[in-house]
Design an enzyme around this catalytic site. Structure first.
Site, PDB file in Angstrom:
ATOM      1  N   ASP A   1      -1.995  -7.788 -41.138  1.00 58.05           N
ATOM      2  CA  ASP A   1      -2.974  -8.341 -42.162  1.00 58.05           C
ATOM      3  C   ASP A   1      -2.757  -8.252 -43.434  1.00 58.05           C
ATOM      4  O   ASP A   1      -2.666  -7.137 -43.989  1.00 58.05           O
ATOM      5  CB  ASP A   1      -4.255  -7.685 -41.628  1.00 58.05           C
ATOM      6  CG  ASP A   1      -5.475  -8.021 -42.402  1.00 58.05           C
ATOM      7  OD1 ASP A   1      -5.670  -9.248 -42.626  1.00 58.05           O
ATOM      8  OD2 ASP A   1      -6.418  -7.580 -42.613  1.00 58.05           O
TER       9      ASP A   1
ATOM     10  N   ASP B   1      -3.525 -16.257 -47.037  1.00 60.43           N
ATOM     11  CA  ASP B   1      -3.776 -15.342 -45.842  1.00 60.43           C
ATOM     12  C   ASP B   1      -3.158 -15.896 -44.765  1.00 60.43           C
ATOM     13  O   ASP B   1      -3.347 -16.649 -44.077  1.00 60.43           O
ATOM     14  CB  ASP B   1      -5.186 -15.375 -45.522  1.00 60.43           C
ATOM     15  CG  ASP B   1      -5.589 -14.204 -44.665  1.00 60.43           C
ATOM     16  OD1 ASP B   1      -4.990 -13.299 -44.230  1.00 60.43           O
ATOM     17  OD2 ASP B   1      -6.792 -14.346 -44.081  1.00 60.43           O
TER      18      ASP B   1
END
Length: 461
Positions: free
Chosen positions: A125, A339
């Site tokens: 992440d 992201d």
């Protein structure tokens, strides 16, 4: 129905309110953080990334749909969480700052923890910092694909003290005097959370590269369904708790293969190997040029990597989008983040409307209004279509213009006969998703505060 499409001259085959952020540490506080000892190779190392849906008999559009579903809660709350973080005020020490953390990522990496090492898979992440896994004895734990880590069986496990810089890097932590350790709470935008003891351990990567003294969360209360595809999470954000920061590295990159390629593996590179691997492997795309752009920082959302997007071109037309649409405001709201854990790109609503309107006017296909795919803009494909021309798509960043390959923004679904734009609309914050990043080696240089897109055949690395 087999179809393909081309972009320009190219023919193409078809977190909530978050606690436990870090607050920017002063140099005196930063010196308190324990750095791990490492025997990693000087050039860095490589890890294999596996998409959470790899190996499943799914079409490209089905994988995109599942990714959208996994990230829906996080997307809906990004803007709201940013506003609430600002509401506490930058100088209000009586309130907890609440930057958004990502969670629910799309890629897994294998690693091992402890001595002797116990293998597990973790979500990667780039939108958060904390490294954590579930630990025994578990008061509340979700089902995971590997055995839960038992710290009692590891000779290298140690608790992090309450006065440690790592503990201080958490905005929500407390001292458990009975356990003599720092307790943490870390909550993500999809309602998932982890709570437990902050500890230090030896982590092993690729079965041979070991690092001792890495701080991680040993979670014994873990809630939500956002992490069920893995056995924990590895944060690659900008804070002192992330893997990159703890390894004292200034570069990392990831190279994501096409989402429809269920066999090819993606890669994560740590250290100087991040920017050198493409040429060494002979995976660079002929005639393509690396594009490098500056990253912005947001004190209210310190984990995220912000891009400075200034406009978008569809075909030959630059869209009439207000300059402020993608700006990172002084109060920390807005902006665009890059992201790896969000599937498709989301644009602020007015910008997406302008993009959709221009795209529709340039396509020679009728719009499909059935809503069968869950994507916002789709077109009906003719039954005999073999090659479909689509408008080129260029993102204008402050330092570089990035033209995307057609397969990075268009997706065909043969079962329903539609061709869809793999993008959507959002409110407040925009996100540059992983479908748009596929077959680029995306190099983060934390020393220069830049990100580079290197056109790459990622499956050849």
């Amino acid at each position: 129905m087999a179809s393909s499409f081309s972009s320009s001259s190219l023919l193409l085959p078809f977190f909530l309110i978050i606690f436990s952020c870090f607050i920017a540490l002063s140099s005196s506080r930063r010196s308190l953080i324990n750095h791990p000892s490492t025997n990693l190779p000087r050039s860095g190392f490589r890890l294999t990334l596996k998409h959470v849906d790899s190996g499943k008999n799914l079409t490209k559009i089905q994988k995109i749909q599942r990714g959208i579903s996994r990230g829906s809660h996080r997307l809906n709350r990004l803007g709201a969480a940013a506003v609430l973080a600002v509401a506490s005020g930058p100088d209000d020490t009586n309130n907890i700052k609440a930057p958004t953390h990502g969670g629910s990522g799309e890629f897994l990496m294998d690693l091992a923890i402890g001595n002797p090492p116990v293998k597990y898979s973790a979500i990667v992440d780039t939108g958060s910092d904390l490294i954590w896994t579930q630990c025994k004895p578990c008061t509340e734990c979700f089902d995971q694909p590997t055995p839960i880590f038992d710290p009692k069986t590891s000779s290298s496990y140690s608790k992090v003290g309450c006065s440690s810089g790592l503990c201080d890097a958490l905005s929500r932590s407390s001292c458990n005097k009975d356990k003599g350790a720092c307790e943490y709470v870390y909550t993500y935008g999809d309602y998932s959370s982890t709570k437990g003891i902050l500890a230090m351990e030896t982590f092993t990567f690729d079965d041979e590269n070991s690092v001792s003294g890495i701080g991680f969360g040993c979670g014994d209360e873990n809630k939500g369904d956002g992490f069920s595809q893995g056995s924990g999470l590895v944060g690659l954000g900008r804070g002192p708790l992330s893997l990159i920061s703890q390894l004292k590295e200034t570069k990392f990159s990831y190279c994501l293969t096409s989402i429809e390629d269920s066999e090819a593996s993606s890669s994560l590179f740590i250290g100087s190997l991040a920017s050198n691997i493409v040429k060494k492997a002979g995976a660079s795309l002929a005639g393509e040029v690396t594009k490098t752009m500056s990253l912005l920082r947001n004190p209210n959302q310190p984990s995220f990597y912000y891009l400075d997007l200034q406009g978008i071109t569809v075909g030959s037309k630059r869209l009439p989008i207000e300059k402020s649409t993608f700006e990172l405001a002084e109060d920390g709201t807005g902006g665009m983040i890059i992201d790896s854990g969000t599937t498709i790109t989301y644009l602020e609503e007015d910008a997406f409307k302008a993009l959709s309107k221009e795209f529709t006017s340039r396509m020679s296909l009728p719009v499909d209004d059935s809503g069968s795919t869950g994507l916002d803009l789709c077109f009906t494909l003719p039954s005999n279509a073999k090659k479909i021309a689509v408008p080129k798509l260029v993102f204008h960043f402050k330092d570089a213009d990035l033209e995307l390959p057609g397969e990075n923004y268009m997706v065909a679904d043969s079962s329903t006969g539609v061709l869809c734009l793999a993008m959507g609309s959002s409110n407040g914050m925009s996100i540059f998703g992983n479908v748009q990043q596929q077959n680029f080696n995306v190099v983060h240089d934390l020393e220069k505060d830049t990100v580079s897109f290197v056109p790459t055949e990622c499956g050849k690395l």
